[in-house]
Design a protein around this motif. Structure first.
Motif, short mmCIF file in Angstrom:
data_model
loop_
_atom_site.label_atom_id
_atom_site.label_comp_id
_atom_site.label_asym_id
_atom_site.label_seq_id
_atom_site.Cartn_x
_atom_site.Cartn_y
_atom_site.Cartn_z
N GLY A 281 0.83 -1.21 0.00
CA GLY A 281 0.00 0.00 0.00
C GLY A 281 0.86 1.26 0.00
O GLY A 281 0.65 2.18 -0.80
N ALA A 282 1.86 1.28 0.89
CA ALA A 282 2.77 2.42 0.96
C ALA A 282 3.61 2.53 -0.30
O ALA A 282 3.82 3.63 -0.84
N LEU A 283 4.08 1.37 -0.81
CA LEU A 283 4.90 1.36 -2.02
C LEU A 283 4.09 1.81 -3.23
O LEU A 283 4.58 2.58 -4.07
N GLY A 284 2.83 1.35 -3.29
CA GLY A 284 1.95 1.76 -4.38
C GLY A 284 1.74 3.26 -4.40
O GLY A 284 1.75 3.91 -5.46
N SER A 285 1.56 3.86 -3.23
CA SER A 285 1.40 5.32 -3.13
C SER A 285 2.67 6.05 -3.55
O SER A 285 2.62 7.04 -4.28
N ALA A 286 3.81 5.53 -3.06
CA ALA A 286 5.09 6.18 -3.39
C ALA A 286 5.36 6.15 -4.89
O ALA A 286 5.79 7.16 -5.48
N VAL A 287 5.07 5.01 -5.52
CA VAL A 287 5.28 4.88 -6.98
C VAL A 287 4.32 5.80 -7.73
O VAL A 287 4.71 6.48 -8.69
N SER A 288 3.08 5.86 -7.30
CA SER A 288 2.08 6.68 -7.97
C SER A 288 2.33 8.17 -7.83
O SER A 288 1.94 8.97 -8.68
#
Length: 295
Positions: A281-288
């Motif tokens: 979830g955190a990684l997805g936000s950071a990438v986005s």
């Protein structure tokens, strides 16, 4: 980042979750579906690996002792077998015990061979430290004095080792692929939520907010999304596994093999799903967020 700033980011992440209710629900749903697939796959693969390992560990070397060998000679053979570095334990089985095993497995008609007519050999059942070492130990035992033959399953045992290795390799590969797909799906879902708030991000940049100041609430929001998305899969997997465990163990009890016990296994799966949910979830936000924070 000081504690006051972190508390502010934490509050903002909660507010964003409430403010963007439908998009938050969509992101949590995507996380839940993905983690459910990950959890089910993990439960299946880990139990397949457990049963496969049990079967693999059942492979032993049966060293048949020459008929007419004295007790002293048998003891010499045992010492020679014990000296092999790959040997874990040795169990003696007399020809009387071997006949009892045959009668128990194939029928009472074999009682005709009891007494002096017993055609079977005394046996040393050798367990190795690692299952794959059975082949090497059997080959060495075959050439020892007082040994009639050494059996370990031959081609069937080698095929079993190959199948177990394949299950572990492909299981790991599928698990990693599914985790990659999970990050991709969740990052895309979160990207949609961020796209709907691009004006908010632009205003924050205009008033001089740093990239880190803008990014952290979204990363925390992604982590909360992953955490909340893990709750439903955990409930489904916990109840489903307990039910399946009771059903399947009734069938497996006669084989001597067991599935992973729910108490410890489910706790590990639950913690792992929570950790995966938070991270992706955190990684997805950071990438986005990357495209919105480019200067």
């Amino acid at each position: 980042m000081n504690s006051l700033t972190f508390k502010r980011h934490l509050k903002e992440s909660f507010k964003s979750l409430k403010r963007n209710g439908w998009m938050t629900a969509a992101a949590i749903s995507a996380v839940a579906v993905t983690l459910l697939l990950v959890g089910v796959l993990l439960a299946i693969l880990l139990n397949i690996n457990k049963v496969a390992s049990d079967i693999e560990n059942d492979v032993q070397v049966r060293v048949l002792i020459n008929r007419g060998t004295t007790k002293k000679q048998q003891q010499q053979l045992r010492q020679e077998l014990s000296s092999l570095s790959d040997v874990k334990s040795i169990r003696y089985s007399s020809k009387k015990q071997e006949l009892k095993n045959v009668i128990g497995s194939y029928g009472k008609e074999f009682k005709l061979f009891s007494g002096d007519d017993n055609p079977l050999n005394d046996v040393y059942v050798v367990k190795t430290k690692q299952p794959k070492q059975t082949v090497k130990v059997a080959e060495k035992a075959e050439h020892m004095k007082y040994v009639y033959t050494a059996k370990y399953g031959g081609a069937s045992a080698k095929k079993l080792f190959h199948v177990v290795d394949s299950v572990r390799t492909w299981g790991t590969a599928i698990g990693l692929l599914l985790l990659f797909v999970a990050v991709f799906l969740i990052s895309n879902t979160i990207r949609i939520t961020i796209l709907s708030r691009k004006n908010e991000i632009a205003i924050m940049r205009l008033v001089g907010a740093t990239n880190g100041f803008i990014r952290w609430p979204f990363i925390l929001e992604g982590a909360w999304t992953g955490l909340f998305g893990a709750i439903l899969p955990i409930v489904i997997i916990d109840f489903g596994y307990v039910w399946l465990y009771r059903v399947l163990m009734a069938s497996l009890v006669s084989t001597g093999y067991q599935l992973l016990t729910p108490a410890t296994f489910l706790l590990q799966i639950d913690l792992l799903l929570i950790l995966i949910g938070i991270i992706i979830g955190a990684l997805g936000s950071a990438v986005s967020m990357r495209r919105f924070l480019k200067i």
